[in-house]
Write an enzyme that holds these catalytic residues in place. Structure first.
Site, PDB file in Angstrom:
ATOM      1  CE  LYS A  13      -2.305  -1.059   3.577  1.00 46.02           C
ATOM      2  NZ  LYS A  13      -1.762  -2.335   4.060  1.00 46.02           N
ATOM      3  NE  ARG A  89      -4.297  -1.534  10.376  1.00 41.80           N
ATOM      4  CZ  ARG A  89      -3.382  -0.709   9.766  1.00 41.80           C
ATOM      5  NH1 ARG A  89      -3.515   0.182   9.536  1.00 41.80           N
ATOM      6  NH2 ARG A  89      -2.015  -1.376   9.626  1.00 41.80           N
ATOM      7  NE  ARG A 128       7.449  -1.928   5.812  1.00 39.83           N
ATOM      8  CZ  ARG A 128       6.015  -1.959   6.219  1.00 39.83           C
ATOM      9  NH1 ARG A 128       5.250  -1.569   5.325  1.00 39.83           N
ATOM     10  NH2 ARG A 128       5.414  -2.305   7.160  1.00 39.83           N
ATOM     11  NE  ARG A 161       6.077   0.157  10.300  1.00 42.36           N
ATOM     12  CZ  ARG A 161       5.088  -0.033   9.823  1.00 42.36           C
ATOM     13  NH1 ARG A 161       4.850   0.727   8.468  1.00 42.36           N
ATOM     14  NH2 ARG A 161       3.928  -0.526  10.206  1.00 42.36           N
ATOM     15  NE  ARG A 172       2.324  -4.930  11.251  1.00 47.74           N
ATOM     16  CZ  ARG A 172       3.403  -4.648  10.364  1.00 47.74           C
ATOM     17  NH1 ARG A 172       4.392  -5.196  10.806  1.00 47.74           N
ATOM     18  NH2 ARG A 172       3.179  -3.805   9.560  1.00 47.74           N
TER      19      ARG A 172
HETATM   20  P1  AMP Z   1       0.769   0.732   9.202  1.00 48.15           P
HETATM   21  O1  AMP Z   1       1.729   1.847   9.318  1.00 48.15           O
HETATM   22  O2  AMP Z   1      -0.457   1.159   8.556  1.00 48.15           O
HETATM   23  O3  AMP Z   1       1.114  -0.517   9.076  1.00 48.15           O
HETATM   24  O4  AMP Z   1       0.237   0.813  10.793  1.00 48.15           O
HETATM   25  C1  AMP Z   1       1.121   0.444  11.767  1.00 48.15           C
HETATM   26  C2  AMP Z   1       0.246   0.255  13.029  1.00 48.15           C
HETATM   27  O5  AMP Z   1      -0.453   1.374  13.590  1.00 48.15           O
HETATM   28  C3  AMP Z   1      -0.957  -0.821  13.090  1.00 48.15           C
HETATM   29  O6  AMP Z   1      -0.304  -2.129  13.104  1.00 48.15           O
HETATM   30  C4  AMP Z   1      -1.677  -0.484  14.191  1.00 48.15           C
HETATM   31  O7  AMP Z   1      -0.943  -0.597  15.624  1.00 48.15           O
HETATM   32  C5  AMP Z   1      -1.780   1.212  13.973  1.00 48.15           C
HETATM   33  N1  AMP Z   1      -2.936   1.573  13.132  1.00 48.15           N
HETATM   34  C6  AMP Z   1      -2.537   2.256  11.852  1.00 48.15           C
HETATM   35  N2  AMP Z   1      -3.693   2.447  11.294  1.00 48.15           N
HETATM   36  C7  AMP Z   1      -4.502   2.283  12.043  1.00 48.15           C
HETATM   37  C8  AMP Z   1      -6.184   2.299  12.120  1.00 48.15           C
HETATM   38  N3  AMP Z   1      -6.800   2.761  11.078  1.00 48.15           N
HETATM   39  N4  AMP Z   1      -6.754   1.626  13.291  1.00 48.15           N
HETATM   40  C9  AMP Z   1      -6.019   1.145  14.260  1.00 48.15           C
HETATM   41  N5  AMP Z   1      -4.774   1.245  14.396  1.00 48.15           N
HETATM   42  C10 AMP Z   1      -4.059   1.747  13.373  1.00 48.15           C
END
Ligand code: AMP
Length: 214
Positions: A13, A89, A128, A161, A172
């Site tokens: 994404k 999400r 990554r 990360r 996740r």
């Molecule tokens: P990402 O960078 O999108 O992979 O998000 C990393 C982490 O941030 C996720 O594993 C969640 O812990 C948190 N997170 C990101 N977006 C959301 C969301 N829309 N709702 C809840 N937690 C989120």
């Protein structure tokens, strides 16, 4: 154009968002990035968010939706297109997003649903690397910077990360299947869902997306 990028962790994404930003000038709204910013603040909330992210758990719908609402109402030029990456999400978040965007008369037009096999996702996530300064994405095998550990674009330091480790990745993935994948049916019902095979290389994914957006 108003877009949602949907799909499991590691599906690409963020990489696709970079292309859509460059080619279609869409504003990139990543709740993961917004939450990582919050964790830099040494506050109780920042620490709580950091702990949940490290476990691979979701942050509450209430908090994330509040951040998105603020962004849409006060930090976005609605005459320009935008894309959500990592939001919604949960089905609750998807419903809230519809209400927020309805109120500014800028509903989502297309949802790009990216999917790939589990082994592909795992390889992408564990390899990554991210630029600390500009957020550009790299991979130890597929997208190697010219100078090891340094961003080609801005010279920033590349890092892994904290949630890109095997244990957190497993949580996740589980969270994605339990809480996020039901959104697919939600958007399919609205007739907005477009499926993309993200097992393909980035250039082929871009071509498939360009054909949908044209
Ligand atoms: P990402 O960078 O999108 O992979 O998000 C990393 C982490 O941030 C996720 O594993 C969640 O812990 C948190 N997170 C990101 N977006 C959301 C969301 N829309 N709702 C809840 N937690 C989120």
């Amino acid at each position: 154009m108003r877009v949602v990028l949907l799909g499991p962790p590691g599906v690409g994404k963020g990489t696709l968002a970079g292309y859509l930003k460059e080619t279609y000038h869409l504003v990139h709204i990543s709740t993961g990035d917004m939450l990582r910013e919050e964790t830099k603040k040494d506050s109780p909330l920042g620490r709580e968010i950091k702990s949940l992210m490290t476990q691979g758990a979701l942050i509450s719908d209430e908090l994330v939706t509040k951040l998105v609402k603020q962004k849409v109402e006060h930090g976005l030029d609605l005459t320009q297109g935008f894309m959500f990456d990592g939001f919604p999400r949960t089905v609750n978040q998807a419903q809230d997003l519809d209400v927020i965007l309805e109120s500014v008369k800028a509903p989502i037009e297309v949802v790009l649903n990216l999917d790939a096999d589990l082994d592909v996702l795992l390889k992408r996530l564990t390899g990554r690397r991210v630029c600390r300064k500009c957020g550009a994405l790299y991979h130890v095998d597929y997208k190697v910077p010219a100078c090891e550990g340094i961003c080609d674009l801005c010279g920033g330091e590349l890092y892994q990360r904290a949630d890109d480790n095997a244990k957190t990745i497993q949580s996740r993935m589980q969270v994605y299947h339990e809480s996020t994948s039901p959104i697919i049916a939600y958007y399919a019902k609205q007739g907005k869902l477009k499926k993309i095979d993200a097992n393909l290389e980035a250039a082929d994914v871009r071509r498939a997306v360009a054909a949908i957006l044209k």
